[in-house]
Write a protein that holds these residues in place. Structure first.
Motif, PDB file in Angstrom:
ATOM      1  N   ILE A 133       0.823  -1.206   0.000  1.00 51.19           N
ATOM      2  CA  ILE A 133       0.000   0.000   0.000  1.00 51.19           C
ATOM      3  C   ILE A 133       0.863   1.265   0.000  1.00 51.19           C
ATOM      4  N   SER A 134       0.311   2.322  -0.543  1.00 52.49           N
ATOM      5  CA  SER A 134       1.003   3.615  -0.548  1.00 52.49           C
ATOM      6  C   SER A 134       0.968   4.229   0.845  1.00 52.49           C
ATOM      7  N   HIS A 135       2.075   4.873   1.206  1.00 48.64           N
ATOM      8  CA  HIS A 135       2.085   5.565   2.497  1.00 48.64           C
ATOM      9  C   HIS A 135       1.250   6.846   2.449  1.00 48.64           C
ATOM     10  N   ARG A 136       0.761   7.197   1.252  1.00 50.47           N
ATOM     11  CA  ARG A 136      -0.142   8.343   1.121  1.00 50.47           C
ATOM     12  C   ARG A 136      -1.607   7.896   1.044  1.00 50.47           C
ATOM     13  N   SER A 137      -1.842   6.606   1.149  1.00 48.07           N
ATOM     14  CA  SER A 137      -3.209   6.093   1.039  1.00 48.07           C
ATOM     15  C   SER A 137      -3.986   6.347   2.327  1.00 48.07           C
TER      16      SER A 137
ATOM     17  N   ILE B 144      -0.270   9.936  27.393  1.00 44.52           N
ATOM     18  CA  ILE B 144       0.491  11.052  26.827  1.00 44.52           C
ATOM     19  C   ILE B 144      -0.445  12.234  26.587  1.00 44.52           C
ATOM     20  N   SER B 145      -0.064  13.390  27.117  1.00 46.21           N
ATOM     21  CA  SER B 145      -0.922  14.571  27.001  1.00 46.21           C
ATOM     22  C   SER B 145      -0.785  15.224  25.632  1.00 46.21           C
ATOM     23  N   SER B 146      -1.633  16.210  25.398  1.00 51.27           N
ATOM     24  CA  SER B 146      -1.638  16.909  24.111  1.00 51.27           C
ATOM     25  C   SER B 146      -0.411  17.798  23.923  1.00 51.27           C
ATOM     26  N   GLU B 147       0.422  17.916  24.953  1.00 58.89           N
ATOM     27  CA  GLU B 147       1.653  18.710  24.849  1.00 58.89           C
ATOM     28  C   GLU B 147       2.736  17.993  24.048  1.00 58.89           C
ATOM     29  N   TYR B 148       2.503  16.718  23.742  1.00 60.46           N
ATOM     30  CA  TYR B 148       3.533  15.894  23.109  1.00 60.46           C
ATOM     31  C   TYR B 148       3.131  15.471  21.705  1.00 60.46           C
ATOM     32  N   ASP B 149       4.138  15.276  20.855  1.00 65.55           N
ATOM     33  CA  ASP B 149       3.955  14.654  19.554  1.00 65.55           C
ATOM     34  C   ASP B 149       4.528  13.234  19.606  1.00 65.55           C
ATOM     35  N   VAL B 150       3.890  12.326  18.889  1.00 62.85           N
ATOM     36  CA  VAL B 150       4.395  10.956  18.747  1.00 62.85           C
ATOM     37  C   VAL B 150       4.874  10.779  17.314  1.00 62.85           C
ATOM     38  N   LEU B 151       6.143  10.406  17.163  1.00 63.20           N
ATOM     39  CA  LEU B 151       6.752  10.259  15.838  1.00 63.20           C
ATOM     40  C   LEU B 151       7.160   8.813  15.602  1.00 63.20           C
ATOM     41  N   PHE B 152       7.114   8.394  14.343  1.00 66.27           N
ATOM     42  CA  PHE B 152       7.622   7.093  13.927  1.00 66.27           C
ATOM     43  C   PHE B 152       8.790   7.337  12.973  1.00 66.27           C
ATOM     44  N   MET B 153       9.977   6.933  13.409  1.00 65.63           N
ATOM     45  CA  MET B 153      11.185   7.249  12.665  1.00 65.63           C
ATOM     46  C   MET B 153      11.989   5.991  12.366  1.00 65.63           C
ATOM     47  N   GLN B 154      12.936   6.128  11.449  1.00 70.40           N
ATOM     48  CA  GLN B 154      13.786   5.001  11.070  1.00 70.40           C
ATOM     49  C   GLN B 154      15.190   5.168  11.643  1.00 70.40           C
ATOM     50  N   GLY B 155      16.001   4.121  11.530  1.00 68.65           N
ATOM     51  CA  GLY B 155      17.388   4.220  11.966  1.00 68.65           C
ATOM     52  C   GLY B 155      17.668   3.652  13.334  1.00 68.65           C
ATOM     53  N   GLY B 156      16.638   3.205  14.053  1.00 69.42           N
ATOM     54  CA  GLY B 156      16.857   2.617  15.360  1.00 69.42           C
ATOM     55  C   GLY B 156      17.265   3.649  16.402  1.00 69.42           C
TER      56      GLY B 156
ATOM     57  N   SER C 159       5.027  12.428  10.766  1.00 69.42           N
ATOM     58  CA  SER C 159       5.843  11.243  10.474  1.00 69.42           C
ATOM     59  C   SER C 159       5.719  10.776   9.025  1.00 69.42           C
ATOM     60  N   LEU C 160       5.302  11.671   8.140  1.00 67.98           N
ATOM     61  CA  LEU C 160       5.143  11.334   6.720  1.00 67.98           C
ATOM     62  C   LEU C 160       5.996  12.231   5.832  1.00 67.98           C
ATOM     63  N   TYR C 161       7.082  12.772   6.391  1.00 68.76           N
ATOM     64  CA  TYR C 161       7.979  13.619   5.591  1.00 68.76           C
ATOM     65  C   TYR C 161       8.576  12.821   4.438  1.00 68.76           C
ATOM     66  N   ASN C 162       9.003  11.587   4.754  1.00 67.04           N
ATOM     67  CA  ASN C 162       9.478  10.668   3.716  1.00 67.04           C
ATOM     68  C   ASN C 162       8.717   9.353   3.868  1.00 67.04           C
TER      69      ASN C 162
ATOM     70  N   ASN D 191      16.817  18.321   7.184  1.00 63.90           N
ATOM     71  CA  ASN D 191      15.418  17.939   7.387  1.00 63.90           C
ATOM     72  C   ASN D 191      15.232  16.518   7.906  1.00 63.90           C
ATOM     73  N   MET D 192      15.980  15.574   7.345  1.00 62.45           N
ATOM     74  CA  MET D 192      15.803  14.177   7.750  1.00 62.45           C
ATOM     75  C   MET D 192      16.219  13.929   9.203  1.00 62.45           C
ATOM     76  N   MET D 193      17.027  14.833   9.759  1.00 64.62           N
ATOM     77  CA  MET D 193      17.493  14.684  11.133  1.00 64.62           C
ATOM     78  C   MET D 193      16.813  15.677  12.069  1.00 64.62           C
ATOM     79  N   ASN D 194      15.788  16.350  11.592  1.00 62.24           N
ATOM     80  CA  ASN D 194      15.140  17.416  12.340  1.00 62.24           C
ATOM     81  C   ASN D 194      13.795  16.930  12.888  1.00 62.24           C
TER      82      ASN D 194
END
Length: 361
Positions: A39-43, A63-75, A234-237, A222-225
């Motif tokens: 599937i496309s990650h844009r779907s 987790i409160s609304s003060e936080y963002d949850v990110l899914f990233m690569q690289g371990g 979490s959909l930058y790339n 950008n990729m490290m920001n």
């Protein structure tokens, strides 16, 4: 199938029902006619998985609304560099607590970015205990304080955390996130490689306080920001779609089985069983971590002599016990029992340990 007892330190065991669901949906995800691998990650299907997985994590950890949850690569190893890249700004000092191999690696990466100081270290004790956090003198110009909550190699874990006041507290929780209840509001940033308690290798969860993101210089690629990834949800790339999908299933399994509180109760029972077997062996088995620093996730121990230890490993493998050889940096034996490892599997191991001692003790 062959009976296998999986005590691998990571990538680690999955619940059977999660694997069965993956198997059932692998060729056709929710009636799309497509595999989750296709599937496309844009779907809309993946956007729903992405949003739902974030929400599940927020609910499970409070987790409160003060936080963002990110899914990233690289371990988590990429996070060792990203944290100082984003927050160790000019004129600031990074403060680290060094409790083992992984926190040491984080220190070494930070040194490449800027001024770094070790607040406390247990290296003199061969990292067999966590450093004492009482009375730490945090640098007045500290950009942040960093620690590792659980050291998988040494088998040590913090039972409590420190308050750093206005200075951000950043923690690597790769090996014990969701294994026990924590107060997320005590931390400015939490990161965790998924391959122990959360899901497969390939995705790292980052929980970051939004106000911290405003400190990031514009010069960060950008990729490290973190701010770029937060702004793009979490959909930058292209994200690790399959890994996030499996995290989603794991979080639903945790929710179904009592949430984080239920996991903590189960994990404590498992750890007590293994440690009791070691402590009651009259020296035939020896725990490597100091009692007050013992990990609930990774039990490290040795057998009374090297020859018997080799024989123990050989017979354990013959009997289907997988992953008991200690990390190359520490040697000896290690039992990793993350959330998905059932109590019955730990009981089978302690029965084997008791029997081995009867025959060779």
């Amino acid at each position: 199938m062959k009976q296998v007892y999986n005590f691998n330190a990571g990538p680690a065991m999955f619940p059977l029902e999660v694997l069965q669901q993956v198997q059932a949906e692998l060729r056709d995800l929710q009636g799309t006619g497509l595999s989750v691998l296709e599937i496309s990650h844009r779907s809309k299907e993946y956007e729903q998985i992405n949003e739902e997985t974030q929400q599940l994590l927020k609910e499970l950890l409070g987790i409160s609304s003060e936080y963002d949850v990110l899914f990233m690569q690289g371990g988590a190893s990429t996070q060792f560099a990203m944290v100082p890249m984003n927050f160790l700004t000019e004129g600031r000092v990074a403060n680290y607590i060094e409790s083992g191999t992984w926190s040491h690696k984080a220190v070494e990466e930070a040194k490449k970015i800027g001024r770094t100081e070790i607040l406390a270290s247990s290296e003199a004790d061969q990292f067999r205990k966590v450093p004492d956090l009482q009375g730490l003198k945090i640098h007045p110009e500290a950009a942040y304080v960093h620690l590792t909550s659980n050291e998988t190699i040494a088998g040590t874990q913090y039972r409590d955390f420190i308050s750093t006041g206005e200075i951000p507290l950043i923690v690597d929780m790769s090996s014990d996130i969701l294994s026990r209840e924590i107060n997320v509001s005590n931390f400015s940033l939490i990161y965790a490689g998924a391959q122990k308690n959360l899901g497969p290798s390939g995705v790292t969860v980052v929980i970051v306080k939004r106000e911290l993101l405003h400190r990031i210089p514009n010069s960060i690629p950008n990729m490290m920001n973190y701010q770029v990834h937060a702004q793009k949800n979490s959909l930058y790339n292209t994200p690790p779609v399959f890994a996030v999908y499996m995290v989603n299933l794991m979080l639903k399994w945790i929710q179904k089985n009592g949430g984080v509180k239920g996991m903590e109760q189960r994990n404590q029972l498992k750890a007590n069983l293994i440690y009791r077997t070691i402590d009651n062996s009259e020296g035939f088995y020896n725990g490597l971590a100091h009692v007050e620093s013992r990990s609930m996730m990774n039990v490290t121990f040795s057998v009374v002599n090297d020859e018997l230890e080799k024989e123990f490993l050989r017979q354990a493998e013959e009997n289907g016990f997988v992953g008991l050889k200690g990390h190359r940096d520490a040697g000896h034996l290690r039992v990793s029992m993350y959330n998905a490892v059932p109590y019955e599997q730990c009981k089978a191991l302690t029965d084997f340990m008791d029997d081995f001692q009867k025959r060779f003790g």
